[in-house]
Design a protein around this motif. Structure first.
Motif, PDB file in Angstrom:
ATOM      1  N   LEU A   1       5.497  14.032  87.456  1.00 22.82           N
ATOM      2  CA  LEU A   1       4.772  14.594  88.610  1.00 22.82           C
ATOM      3  C   LEU A   1       3.422  15.193  88.201  1.00 22.82           C
ATOM      4  O   LEU A   1       2.542  15.364  89.035  1.00 22.82           O
ATOM      5  CB  LEU A   1       5.621  15.664  89.302  1.00 22.82           C
ATOM      6  N   TYR A   2       3.275  15.518  86.921  1.00 22.54           N
ATOM      7  CA  TYR A   2       2.002  16.064  86.442  1.00 22.54           C
ATOM      8  C   TYR A   2       0.898  15.011  86.395  1.00 22.54           C
ATOM      9  O   TYR A   2      -0.282  15.353  86.315  1.00 22.54           O
ATOM     10  CB  TYR A   2       2.182  16.648  85.037  1.00 22.54           C
ATOM     11  N   LEU A   3       1.295  13.718  86.395  1.00 17.82           N
ATOM     12  CA  LEU A   3       0.333  12.614  86.278  1.00 17.82           C
ATOM     13  C   LEU A   3      -0.474  12.709  84.985  1.00 17.82           C
ATOM     14  O   LEU A   3      -1.674  12.399  84.952  1.00 17.82           O
ATOM     15  CB  LEU A   3      -0.609  12.578  87.492  1.00 17.82           C
ATOM     16  N   GLU A   4       0.195  13.147  83.922  1.00 15.54           N
ATOM     17  CA  GLU A   4      -0.437  13.287  82.601  1.00 15.54           C
ATOM     18  C   GLU A   4       0.299  12.393  81.606  1.00 15.54           C
ATOM     19  O   GLU A   4       1.511  12.566  81.373  1.00 15.54           O
ATOM     20  CB  GLU A   4      -0.392  14.742  82.140  1.00 15.54           C
ATOM     21  N   ARG A   5      -0.411  11.416  81.027  1.00 11.01           N
ATOM     22  CA  ARG A   5       0.222  10.484  80.088  1.00 11.01           C
ATOM     23  C   ARG A   5       0.850  11.195  78.893  1.00 11.01           C
ATOM     24  O   ARG A   5       1.943  10.859  78.457  1.00 11.01           O
ATOM     25  CB  ARG A   5      -0.806   9.452  79.610  1.00 11.01           C
ATOM     26  N   GLY A   6       0.138  12.180  78.387  1.00 12.61           N
ATOM     27  CA  GLY A   6       0.625  12.906  77.213  1.00 12.61           C
ATOM     28  C   GLY A   6       1.951  13.591  77.471  1.00 12.61           C
ATOM     29  O   GLY A   6       2.855  13.565  76.612  1.00 12.61           O
ATOM     30  N   ILE A   7       2.083  14.175  78.652  1.00 12.87           N
ATOM     31  CA  ILE A   7       3.311  14.911  78.956  1.00 12.87           C
ATOM     32  C   ILE A   7       4.469  13.952  79.193  1.00 12.87           C
ATOM     33  O   ILE A   7       5.623  14.255  78.882  1.00 12.87           O
ATOM     34  CB  ILE A   7       3.088  15.847  80.176  1.00 12.87           C
ATOM     35  N   ILE A   8       4.185  12.760  79.733  1.00 16.81           N
ATOM     36  CA  ILE A   8       5.236  11.755  79.951  1.00 16.81           C
ATOM     37  C   ILE A   8       5.737  11.218  78.599  1.00 16.81           C
ATOM     38  O   ILE A   8       6.947  11.056  78.389  1.00 16.81           O
ATOM     39  CB  ILE A   8       4.718  10.610  80.845  1.00 16.81           C
ATOM     40  N   VAL A   9       4.803  10.953  77.705  1.00 14.35           N
ATOM     41  CA  VAL A   9       5.180  10.467  76.364  1.00 14.35           C
ATOM     42  C   VAL A   9       5.995  11.526  75.633  1.00 14.35           C
ATOM     43  O   VAL A   9       7.016  11.224  74.989  1.00 14.35           O
ATOM     44  CB  VAL A   9       3.921  10.091  75.557  1.00 14.35           C
TER      45      VAL A   9
END
Length: 464
Positions: A102-110
């Motif tokens: 939900l943050y739409l942040e690639r780093g946080i998803i990885v």
């Protein structure tokens, strides 16, 4: 950057709510069903909840708070699964990964994907029988493969939404750039909360930041000039009823300066046609108002002396006539002509004549009351309206004029003398309308001229 930080802060709040609910549910479950209560566990949970709450409320470092929230979420999910060894508890890891997207942040998803894979490896190897009963080693590969596909899918979705967000932010930046180079402020009034939000330009206009109006629900009312607040509130209410005409009123800046603004709004409704807010713009029209005031001043006042001119005088006399008629009182009109003024112009020049006229105006101003009207009708002629007066008071005022103008006017070490001829008419004895009163005061003034000037006379039938 603003939109990104705003989005991250919103997701931080959402995640804080989720963690709080999950923690309370787990605590209640342990207490009511398992009869398991740990003061250490409760204390640690409260401390971490307080830290998260402070970080989210602070808003200063939303990105750092985001990483802290995700790490805490996975740690909490890990201990929760460790406490309740079941497939349901394990599935909370997948929910944590989805929430991180939900943050739409690639780093946080990885990061969340990596933590999820570690959790899968740990719990499959340690607690296979309790969580994955009947699973074989090949199932681990399927679990890790599913995790990888989930992460890839979320990264693709994030990339699409990120593009849309970047375009929206670029459009917002362009709009802000345009608005910041104008005197236009955008505003939005939420009808559910009563709170009004303003664009950054409000600080340039009022001296108050947009945050001031976010923190103060009635902040937008506090900047409206007290004399205009009632009018502005009524017009705002009319806008709620659909009357969207522009509204003009004054606001008071932080340094006490009054500024004129024009507010334009439009109604915004939801899908059910329910009115939810009013969006609009605030335009600084102070320069236009100053120009209007200057034009009115020029139209109604004598440019040399600053006194009202004949048009302004006639308007005020008309208003005064209505009042004295209602109250059945007297009023008087003075017609003043300066004796020998032409000789001053011929001898000393028009510049000196102008100085004398301005000095005469100042001396006459000092004689009359605030509600009396003194005007210059042109050349060396002045008129005065004395509202609610008597013959005795008018005569006293005429004598004061003679006394004040008896003293010489000094100009470059020269003494210049000028005297007045004053004609006076009284309402209602000498007339019931403005034309009659002015004409008879003029007739009385000419009678003074014939008798030797430098005097005053009331109108009588013998002066006609």
């Amino acid at each position: 950057m603003f939109l990104r930080n705003h989005l991250i802060h919103g997701r931080n709040r959402l995640l804080l709510t989720y963690i709080s609910v999950l923690y309370l549910a787990n605590f209640s479950l342990n207490l009511l069903i398992y009869r398991n209560f740990s003061i250490v566990s409760l204390s640690v949970g409260v401390i971490f909840a307080a830290i998260l709450f402070i970080l989210v409320r602070n808003k200063k470092r939303p990105v750092l708070t985001m990483y802290f929230m995700i790490c805490f979420l996975f740690c909490f999910t890990f201990f929760l699964t460790l406490t309740h060894l079941s497939l349901v508890s394990y599935m909370l890891f997948w929910l944590a990964v989805i929430l991180s997207a939900l943050y739409l942040e690639r780093g946080i998803i990885v990061l969340s994907g990596f933590l999820k894979c570690l959790a899968t490896l740990y719990f499959f190897n340690k607690y296979q029988l309790q969580i994955f009963p009947g699973a074989d080693p090949q199932s681990l590969a399927f679990l890790l493969l599913f995790d990888a596909f989930l992460i890839i899918f979320l990264l693709i979705v994030t990339a699409v939404f990120k593009k849309l967000l970047d375009k929206a932010e670029e459009g917002q930046q362009q709009l802000n750039s345009i608005l910041n180079n104008t005197d236009v402020v955008t505003w939005s009034l939420n009808l559910q909360t009563g709170r009004m939000l303003f664009s950054p330009n409000i600080e340039k206009l009022s001296g108050r930041s947009p945050e001031y109006f976010i923190k103060n629900k009635e902040g937008w009312r506090s900047i409206i000039h007290p004399s205009d607040l009632s009018y502005a509130s009524k017009e705002m209410h009319k806008q709620l009823l659909g009357d969207m005409k522009p509204v003009e009123y004054r606001i008071v800046t932080m340094n006490g300066e009054d500024r004129w603004v024009q507010s334009r709004g439009s109604l915004v409704k939801d899908e059910s046609n329910k009115l939810i807010r009013i969006d609009g713009v605030l335009i600084d029209i102070t320069p236009q108002k100053k120009l209007e005031d200057k034009m009115i001043q020029m139209a109604l006042h004598d440019p040399l002396t600053g006194l009202p001119n004949r048009v302004h005088f006639n308007n005020r006399v008309t208003e005064a006539l209505e009042r004295v008629k209602r109250k059945k009182q007297q009023m008087s009109i003075f017609f003043i002509d300066l004796d020998g003024f032409k000789k001053i112009n011929d001898t000393y020049g028009h510049d000196v004549g102008d100085v004398v006229l301005k000095d005469v105006a100042e001396r006459l101003r000092a004689i009359f009351r605030e509600n009396d009207i003194l005007c210059r009708i042109g050349g060396d002629e002045f008129m005065v309206l004395l509202e609610i007066t008597s013959i005795q008071h008018a005569e006293k005022a005429a004598k004061r004029i003679l006394e004040e103008l008896a003293s010489p006017f000094q100009f470059q070490e020269r003494s210049i003398y000028v005297s007045p001829s004053i004609g006076i008419s009284i309402y209602p004895m000498d007339g019931l309308d403005i034309e009659s009163l002015i004409k008879k005061a003029d007739d009385a003034m000419y009678a003074v001229k014939k008798k030797g000037k430098n005097n005053y006379q009331f109108y009588s039938i013998h002066t006609a």
